[in-house]
Scaffold this motif. Structure first.
Motif, mmCIF file in Angstrom:
data_model
loop_
_atom_site.group_PDB
_atom_site.id
_atom_site.type_symbol
_atom_site.label_atom_id
_atom_site.label_comp_id
_atom_site.label_asym_id
_atom_site.label_seq_id
_atom_site.Cartn_x
_atom_site.Cartn_y
_atom_site.Cartn_z
ATOM 1 N N LEU A 590 -21.351 53.292 41.836
ATOM 2 C CA LEU A 590 -21.597 53.414 40.409
ATOM 3 C C LEU A 590 -21.819 54.890 40.089
ATOM 4 C CD1 LEU A 590 -23.637 50.866 41.564
ATOM 5 C CD2 LEU A 590 -23.455 50.325 39.122
ATOM 6 N N ALA A 591 -21.283 55.315 38.961
ATOM 7 C CA ALA A 591 -21.445 56.712 38.570
ATOM 8 C C ALA A 591 -21.481 56.809 37.061
ATOM 9 C CB ALA A 591 -20.312 57.570 39.124
ATOM 10 N N ALA A 592 -22.255 57.760 36.591
ATOM 11 C CA ALA A 592 -22.318 58.063 35.155
ATOM 12 C C ALA A 592 -22.527 59.563 35.024
ATOM 13 C CB ALA A 592 -23.450 57.299 34.472
ATOM 14 N N SER A 593 -21.743 60.184 34.195
ATOM 15 C CA SER A 593 -21.871 61.624 34.005
ATOM 16 C C SER A 593 -21.359 61.986 32.621
ATOM 17 C CB SER A 593 -21.081 62.388 35.072
ATOM 18 O OG SER A 593 -19.696 62.099 34.974
ATOM 19 N N GLY A 594 -21.809 63.131 32.141
ATOM 20 C CA GLY A 594 -21.304 63.587 30.854
ATOM 21 C C GLY A 594 -22.214 64.602 30.209
ATOM 22 N N ARG A 595 -21.747 65.133 29.120
ATOM 23 C CA ARG A 595 -22.540 66.027 28.269
ATOM 24 C C ARG A 595 -22.688 65.304 26.946
ATOM 25 N NH1 ARG A 595 -24.140 71.100 28.907
ATOM 26 N NH2 ARG A 595 -24.815 72.283 27.091
ATOM 27 N N ILE A 596 -23.755 64.532 26.856
ATOM 28 C CA ILE A 596 -23.885 63.623 25.721
ATOM 29 C C ILE A 596 -24.288 64.339 24.442
ATOM 30 C CG2 ILE A 596 -24.350 61.630 27.168
ATOM 31 C CD1 ILE A 596 -27.309 62.042 26.712
ATOM 32 N N SER A 597 -24.714 65.592 24.555
ATOM 33 C CA SER A 597 -24.997 66.402 23.373
ATOM 34 C C SER A 597 -24.849 67.858 23.770
ATOM 35 C CB SER A 597 -26.406 66.127 22.829
ATOM 36 O OG SER A 597 -27.395 66.672 23.686
ATOM 37 N N ASP A 598 -25.021 68.755 22.828
ATOM 38 C CA ASP A 598 -24.909 70.175 23.140
ATOM 39 C C ASP A 598 -26.058 70.661 24.010
ATOM 40 O OD1 ASP A 598 -22.617 70.288 21.625
ATOM 41 O OD2 ASP A 598 -23.673 70.871 19.788
ATOM 42 N N LYS A 599 -27.120 69.863 24.115
ATOM 43 C CA LYS A 599 -28.299 70.266 24.880
ATOM 44 C C LYS A 599 -28.443 69.518 26.202
ATOM 45 C CE LYS A 599 -30.827 71.246 20.595
ATOM 46 N NZ LYS A 599 -32.031 70.916 19.789
ATOM 47 N N TRP A 600 -27.949 68.282 26.260
ATOM 48 C CA TRP A 600 -28.195 67.429 27.415
ATOM 49 C C TRP A 600 -26.908 67.187 28.197
ATOM 50 C CZ3 TRP A 600 -32.801 65.686 29.264
ATOM 51 C CH2 TRP A 600 -33.909 65.764 28.406
ATOM 52 N N SER A 601 -26.985 67.322 29.515
ATOM 53 C CA SER A 601 -25.902 66.916 30.404
ATOM 54 C C SER A 601 -26.516 66.284 31.647
ATOM 55 C CB SER A 601 -25.015 68.096 30.793
ATOM 56 O OG SER A 601 -25.754 69.068 31.501
ATOM 57 N N PHE A 602 -25.788 65.382 32.264
ATOM 58 C CA PHE A 602 -26.325 64.702 33.445
ATOM 59 C C PHE A 602 -25.179 64.276 34.352
ATOM 60 C CE2 PHE A 602 -25.106 61.191 30.834
ATOM 61 C CZ PHE A 602 -24.819 60.148 31.699
ATOM 62 N N ASP A 603 -25.534 63.973 35.586
ATOM 63 C CA ASP A 603 -24.572 63.498 36.577
ATOM 64 C C ASP A 603 -25.323 62.574 37.523
ATOM 65 O OD1 ASP A 603 -22.229 63.183 37.997
ATOM 66 O OD2 ASP A 603 -22.509 64.989 39.192
ATOM 67 N N SER A 604 -24.739 61.435 37.832
ATOM 68 C CA SER A 604 -25.420 60.490 38.708
ATOM 69 C C SER A 604 -24.399 59.673 39.482
ATOM 70 C CB SER A 604 -26.325 59.549 37.898
ATOM 71 O OG SER A 604 -25.555 58.784 36.978
ATOM 72 N N ALA A 605 -24.783 59.271 40.693
ATOM 73 C CA ALA A 605 -23.930 58.433 41.534
ATOM 74 C C ALA A 605 -24.815 57.629 42.476
ATOM 75 C CB ALA A 605 -22.945 59.282 42.326
ATOM 76 N N VAL A 606 -24.447 56.352 42.678
ATOM 77 C CA VAL A 606 -25.211 55.450 43.537
ATOM 78 C C VAL A 606 -24.232 54.681 44.412
ATOM 79 C CG1 VAL A 606 -26.772 53.467 43.647
ATOM 80 C CG2 VAL A 606 -27.077 55.200 41.860
ATOM 81 N N GLN A 607 -24.557 54.595 45.705
ATOM 82 C CA GLN A 607 -23.815 53.742 46.629
ATOM 83 C C GLN A 607 -24.760 52.635 47.089
ATOM 84 O OE1 GLN A 607 -21.990 55.790 49.929
ATOM 85 N NE2 GLN A 607 -21.748 53.909 51.138
ATOM 86 N N TYR A 608 -24.390 51.398 46.780
ATOM 87 C CA TYR A 608 -25.291 50.261 47.010
ATOM 88 C C TYR A 608 -24.648 49.257 47.951
ATOM 89 C CZ TYR A 608 -28.227 46.191 46.035
ATOM 90 O OH TYR A 608 -29.061 45.104 46.145
ATOM 91 N N ASN A 609 -25.380 48.879 48.994
ATOM 92 C CA ASN A 609 -24.922 47.875 49.944
ATOM 93 C C ASN A 609 -25.484 46.527 49.516
ATOM 94 O OD1 ASN A 609 -24.722 46.126 52.265
ATOM 95 N ND2 ASN A 609 -24.355 47.955 53.509
ATOM 96 N N ALA A 610 -24.613 45.686 48.977
ATOM 97 C CA ALA A 610 -25.071 44.395 48.460
ATOM 98 C C ALA A 610 -25.480 43.448 49.579
ATOM 99 C CB ALA A 610 -23.967 43.762 47.609
ATOM 100 N N SER A 611 -24.811 43.540 50.730
ATOM 101 C CA SER A 611 -25.139 42.637 51.835
ATOM 102 C C SER A 611 -26.554 42.870 52.340
ATOM 103 C CB SER A 611 -24.142 42.831 52.985
ATOM 104 O OG SER A 611 -22.819 42.571 52.545
ATOM 105 N N ALA A 612 -26.941 44.162 52.445
ATOM 106 C CA ALA A 612 -28.276 44.492 52.925
ATOM 107 C C ALA A 612 -29.266 44.677 51.791
ATOM 108 C CB ALA A 612 -28.228 45.766 53.772
#
Length: 744
Positions: A590-612
């Motif tokens: 899962l990932a979410a990133s962007g510059r949602i306004s002129d002041k705020w920017s973010f970047d995120s990524a998650v790797q999730y093991n559903a079995s465990a």
């Protein structure tokens, strides 16, 4: 304007006694950049007329004019005013006294008496106050002599870039030569005053009038580390040409001795393109601690030699394993343990290119590896040599095709060695239509090995030929939406990617340069799970992903949301450790990133093991930049059982003139700060003060603490010890220099 009266002669002697004899100049941090200095043209048509005005004019116009009351005289870019003046027509010379004011090529002078030859530019002015257009510098003097249109000599004068009657800093010199043509100021016996206190004295001093780089001694850098090591570095900068420079320095370390260093840089153009390079070398004769000679070399170069043909090198070397930890001044250099040595040449045409290179490594082991083998840094294979070839075309009657090949001789002192030849060919037929795309692709991976030193009872000759079929497809849906109050276009883009590669036993094949790729959103759309050519993964799998983007009307992407997962239809039998994987699906990305306004920017990524039901990796980053010189960064990195770090960094105004700068990187697993920085900056109108300290890890068990104090006098020099600007830029993403327009 009049400057503050300088200190008495006894104070000047005190300044000389307390300070080293330093010749200062502006520090050229970006010496390869050609300075964009706007200079006023200082040559004029010798036939320009002279215009005079006054309430009373007498004399003989063809010989001499006597001008009284509200006198004004102008010729080209020279204008003057005075109470009285005498203009000699034959000599083309004017003498004026009483409230004299003159503007000359944008520079202004106010004094008691003046004489100027309008043809040669020679003359003088008594007891003037002056202001220079080029850098808004100003000062006063007992006398200014104009040697030419470009050059003036200031006698018993002052110089500053500060405004006002009481400047925060100024220099006082018995002679000051200002040469606008050569863009240099040269002072004789000089004392620099700050807040009325003499802080440094020098028998001679030179500086750039415009802030452009030039040859000369740079301010000394004084350092002190947590290990008790005090040092002083005194660089000398040589401005060889607009595109070449050299910095040489002695560096005296109290605990180790004298180190000599040099850095040369160059760039330019030739008939076949550009060339550029940089070489840094440093040498310490007979280290007092180790009783050995110690050195470091870094050299990079690229250059075109014919149409489409270039060559270059990247050479790094050090005398011993402990060199980075003993002499590094930043976390990046202390962590560099694999030093590459590479020479290469490349040839490029429109549809194909070829490369040849020779590459080897020097590996510097972490000192702790002697007792903890898990900390040993692996030695990569040498390539002696490697030949690469690539050819490809797009849209040939709807088809895209490419061929990549390599021939490499791998050498290693301890591991199996040999030769490898690889050819990877592919052809695809992209079908792209509004709202969807489908791309079938067929690949063939062929390789052959001739081994010299192998595993016990292993074969000497190996071959492999494996086909791969893939099908990439997706849909694109759009709708009107709003994000943070703005009109947007939101997309919904489902994507399916199918790959099939038959299984072939590759357990007998050596591993020269291959490793399993990091599982991420870019890698899951590749046909091969491995990076390198020693393994071709078997595959019968489907990757499913869903992407949603928010786009502005001009096409700029404000937000991207991604969800992806790979599904295995067969077990994954080809592995580096010969242990098949039987999972039916991969971790969820899962990932979410962007510059949602002129002041705020973010970047995120998650790797999730559903079995465990556990998170494998997760990275989150945020930046808030609400205005100039205001930024806050926060970041969290997690890799299960390996890394769990939290980082916060910022530049922020504490008051109208005070700014704070800081960074903290904390290891949750090790319960310690692995990198820390704290700094304060004060911005005045014509100077900046910086103070602070830094801590970073040099080896597994060792850290280095350093302090810095710096006073930057705009348009003159930086004084103090340490390199705060370099630390601020590297440690705080989005950091902005307070006095951006001053020097470099």
């Amino acid at each position: 304007m009049s400057l503050k009266k300088p200190a008495a002669l006894s104070s000047q002697r005190w300044a000389y006694a307390l300070t080293a004899l330093v010749t200062a100049t502006a520090v050229p941090l970006h010496a390869q950049t050609v300075q964009n200095v706007q200079k006023r043209e200082r040559t004029e048509d010798p036939n320009l007329p002279v215009t005079v005005r006054a309430e009373e004019i007498s004399g003989r116009p063809e010989r001499e004019l006597i001008l009284e009351r509200k006198v004004e005289l102008s010729r080209g870019q020279t204008r003057m005013k005075a109470d009285r003046a005498c203009f000699k027509n034959v000599e083309n010379e004017v003498t004026a006294n009483g409230n004299v004011w003159m503007e000359r090529f944008g520079d202004t002078y106010r004094g008691e008496e003046l004489q100027l030859n309008l043809s040669s530019g020679k003359g003088w002015v008594l007891h003037p106050e002056y202001r220079m257009e080029l850098n808004n510098a100003q000062g006063s003097a007992r006398r200014v002599d104009f040697i030419s249109e470009d050059e003036a000599i200031v006698t018993d004068g002052t110089y500053t870039t500060c405004e006002g009657l009481l400047p925060d800093w100024y220099l006082k010199s018995n002679t000051l030569r200002l040469d606008a043509g050569r863009d240099v100021g040269v002072a004789g016996k000089t004392v620099i005053y700050f807040k009325g206190v003499p802080i440094i004295g020098a028998p001679a001093l030179s500086f750039s009038l415009s802030g452009a780089r030039r040859s000369g001694w740079l301010p000394p850098t004084i350092g002190y580390s947590s290990k008790g090591r005090a040092e002083i570095l005194q660089p000398y900068y040589v401005n060889i040409a607009p595109n070449r420079d050299l910095t040489v320095y002695p560096r005296w370390m109290l605990d180790r001795g004298l180190q000599l260093g040099a850095t040369g840089r160059y760039l330019g153009e030739n008939a076949y393109g550009g060339y550029e390079g940089k070489t840094h070398a440093e040498f310490l004769i007979n280290d007092k601690i180790t009783k050995t000679d110690r050195w470091r070399l870094d050299s990079q170069h690229t250059q075109g030699v014919a149409p489409g043909w270039s060559y270059g090198w990247n050479l790094k070397a050090a005398s011993d394993d402990n060199y980075p930890s003993d002499f590094s001044q930043s976390i990046s250099t202390s962590a560099e343990r694999q030093l590459v040595r590479e020479i290469r040449t490349d040839y490029r045409t429109k549809y194909w290119n070829a490369s040849a290179r020779v590459q080897s490594y020097q590996v510097l082991q972490d000192p702790v590896s002697a007792t903890d083998p898990s900390r040993t840094v692996p030695r990569p294979y040498d390539r002696l040599p490697e030949l690469l070839f690539h050819a490809g075309r797009y849209d040939v009657k709807g088809f895209d095709w490419a061929v990549d090949s390599e021939m490499t001789r791998f050498a290693h002192p301890d591991l199996p060695t040999g030769n490898r030849a690889v050819v990877v060919s592919q052809v695809s037929y992209p079908i792209v239509r509004p709202g969807y795309f489908v791309t079938p692709k067929l690949m063939l991976h062929a390789s052959a090995y001739e081994l010299e030193k192998t595993k016990a009872d292993g074969p000497r000759t190996l071959t492999r030929s494996l086909p791969t079929f893939s099908l990439d497809s997706g849909l694109v849906f759009e709708r009107d939406a709003r994000l943070t109050g703005r009109k947007m276009t939101q997309t919904l883009e489902p994507r399916l990617f199918y790959v099939y590669t038959p299984y072939k036993d590759q357990s007998q094949f050596p591993n020269f340069d291959t490793f399993e790729a990091t599982f991420n959103l870019a890698q899951i759309f590749n046909e091969n799970r491995f990076i390198g050519n020693d393994r071709v993964s078997d595959a019968n799998q489907v990757t499913a992903a869903l992407v949603s983007r928010f786009l502005e009307t001009n096409g700029a992407e404000r937000l991207r949301l991604v969800l992806g997962q790979r599904f295995y239809l067969n077990e994954q039998r080809v592995q580096l450790v010969n242990t098949p994987r039987t999972e039916s699906r991969s971790d969820v990305l899962l990932a979410a990133s962007g510059r949602i306004s002129d002041k705020w920017s973010f970047d995120s990524a998650v790797q999730y093991n559903a079995s465990a039901s556990s998170v494998v990796t997760q990275n989150y980053g945020m930046q808030w930049q609400p205005g100039a010189k205001k930024v806050i960064n926060a970041e969290y990195r997690y890799l299960r059982d390996v890394v769990k770090n939290a980082m916060v960094s910022s530049q922020w105004p504490l008051s109208k003139r005070w700014y704070g700068v800081g960074r903290v990187t904390y290891s949750v697993l090790e319960h310690k700060v692995v990198e820390g920085l704290v700094g304060l900056e004060y911005q005045a109108d014509c100077w900046v003060f910086r103070v602070g300290g830094q801590r970073f890890v040099t080896t597994t068990r060792d850290t280095s603490n350093s302090m810095f104090v710096q006073l930057e006098l705009n348009g003159l020099s930086k004084l103090g010890f340490g390199s705060p600007l370099e630390s601020f830029y590297k440690s705080v993403p989005g950091y902005t220099r307070l006095n951006q327009g001053s020097g470099r």
